[in-house]
Design an enzyme around this catalytic site. Sequence first.
Site, PDB file in Angstrom:
ATOM      1  N   ARG A 180      68.518 -86.941  32.295  1.00  0.00           N
ATOM      2  CA  ARG A 180      67.494 -88.153  32.396  1.00  0.00           C
ATOM      3  C   ARG A 180      68.252 -89.528  32.054  1.00  0.00           C
ATOM      4  NH1 ARG A 180      63.487 -87.806  28.541  1.00  0.00           N
ATOM      5  NH2 ARG A 180      62.764 -89.871  29.500  1.00  0.00           N
ATOM      6  N   ASP A 239      67.069 -95.259  19.714  1.00  0.00           N
ATOM      7  CA  ASP A 239      67.807 -94.346  20.905  1.00  0.00           C
ATOM      8  C   ASP A 239      69.289 -94.148  20.261  1.00  0.00           C
ATOM      9  OD1 ASP A 239      65.683 -94.288  22.465  1.00  0.00           O
ATOM     10  OD2 ASP A 239      66.385 -95.718  24.021  1.00  0.00           O
ATOM     11  N   ARG A 289      53.228 -92.183  21.707  1.00  0.00           N
ATOM     12  CA  ARG A 289      53.632 -93.453  22.292  1.00  0.00           C
ATOM     13  C   ARG A 289      52.121 -93.892  23.055  1.00  0.00           C
ATOM     14  NH1 ARG A 289      59.589 -92.851  24.794  1.00  0.00           N
ATOM     15  NH2 ARG A 289      58.714 -91.060  25.587  1.00  0.00           N
ATOM     16  N   CYS A 330      59.974 -87.523  26.805  1.00  0.00           N
ATOM     17  CA  CYS A 330      60.387 -86.781  25.617  1.00  0.00           C
ATOM     18  C   CYS A 330      59.463 -86.700  24.571  1.00  0.00           C
ATOM     19  CB  CYS A 330      61.620 -87.533  24.920  1.00  0.00           C
ATOM     20  SG  CYS A 330      63.167 -87.194  25.982  1.00  0.00           S
ATOM     21  N   LYS A 384      69.470 -97.368  32.157  1.00  0.00           N
ATOM     22  CA  LYS A 384      68.383 -96.715  32.435  1.00  0.00           C
ATOM     23  C   LYS A 384      66.907 -97.410  32.444  1.00  0.00           C
ATOM     24  CE  LYS A 384      66.409 -93.223  29.734  1.00  0.00           C
ATOM     25  NZ  LYS A 384      64.848 -93.021  29.781  1.00  0.00           N
ATOM     26  N   ASN A 385      66.485 -97.866  30.979  1.00  0.00           N
ATOM     27  CA  ASN A 385      65.477 -98.393  30.649  1.00  0.00           C
ATOM     28  C   ASN A 385      65.245 -99.702  31.235  1.00  0.00           C
ATOM     29  OD1 ASN A 385      64.843 -96.490  28.997  1.00  0.00           O
ATOM     30  ND2 ASN A 385      66.086 -97.288  27.158  1.00  0.00           N
TER      31      ASN A 385
END
Length: 456
Positions: free
Chosen positions: A422, A330, A143, A138, A44-45
């Site tokens: 997600r 994560d 951040r 999230c 995903k990232n």
Amino acid sequence: MEDPAINLSSKTDLSVLATEESSPILEIWGKQPLKGDVKISGAKNSALAIMAGTLLCSDECRLTNVPSLADVNSMIKILSALGVKIKQDGDILDIDGRNIGHSQAPYELVSQLRASFFVIGPLLARLGSTIVPLPGGCAIGTRPVDIHVRGLQALGADVHIEHGMVHASVKGYQGRLKGAKIYLDYPSVGATETIMMAATLAIGETVIENAAQEPEIIDLADFCRSMGAKIRGAGTNTITIIGVDRLHSTDFPIIADRIEAGTFLVAGAITYSEITVSNVVPDHLIPIIAKLKEVGVKVVEDSPSCLRVIPGELTATDITTLPYPGFPTDMQAQFMALLTLAQGSSIVTETVFENRLRHVAELKRMGAHIRLKDNHAIVTGVPFLSGAPVMATDLRASAALVIAGLAAQGKTIVQGLHHLDRGYENIETKLQKLGAKLHRVTQPTVEQILQTSVCV
């Protein structure tokens, strides 16, 4: 108030629209042994950053091994709103950014997807100006984008924040960014990616020091190189980029998702099940595998892309999250779920995000013994967990609660599945194929509940 449409020839403005989501739940019957092979999806990232990176190219690009996720769908909508033409066929995306034009993207969508901010670097590098909303995602802590902003300013951009929007433009150098030496105060993945993408089309050489070293950084650099960018040092703390005039078409595969792989490794460990996790890059999982071995779980490399979990009696260990190659933040929540059943006391220390321990309260609802002190969680193993209704508070917390539910006695009901969707592609189907007993159901609406109460 309606946002004015802004022509992209001058600026790119991502504006306002609201969306609604349904609220399904996941019912899990625990204590079911798992067995078999699970294939890991694309990262995903990595996919999100590379999708934004296609804006650098004035030709068509093809991405393969793209996971089917809510975040990926959101990025597709954002790119489409910018005028990008996208065709999707399974895990293949054909992206045509040659005629980027008028833009009007849903602000609500943009503000909830942190990765949407990645478009600022490519748009600024290619077009000379852009307006992008401050990012969301999230609620796991602040951040800030200040590292991104300082990096773009070092490349010659005029950047200021006004009413929740980041305005960026290039005044000199023929409307192009100019290479610079940039030191990052913190090895931020997002800032490294933003600056690296922007620098690919800048004039001269850019050096990023104290750069993030995650595998997703390497994947993005490889993608940019496949389009003709000149980048070296990705995967180390110093990345050098020599700008080029333009980038060309490419056909590029996304790497496997190391966090999904780690999640399934932990799922095997917590259920005392021997399962095989395929389509992985073992080198990306070194810190996760090391911690699994510390708690008594063997991980065997059956082939260059397959890992097999061999369960064992769980014993306590301590974990501190750190930037790569340290233990990934994560995976913190998933590993904490595992440690709730480990003999002895473990200390989990979260150093990356200040608000990423909210799953503790939900694990305690299932019988876990956890004490919080600042950014530390002291986890004392218990003989068993009990199924309970729990609420996912963020993406990785949702995975932790699913894992805990697999090991718990009785039925666990996980709410907040929009977080899970997600970052995990078809996780229920994958778990079902391994033998897990779980299914997704739609919650009744308030009106339906009231009607049922009246009938009773």
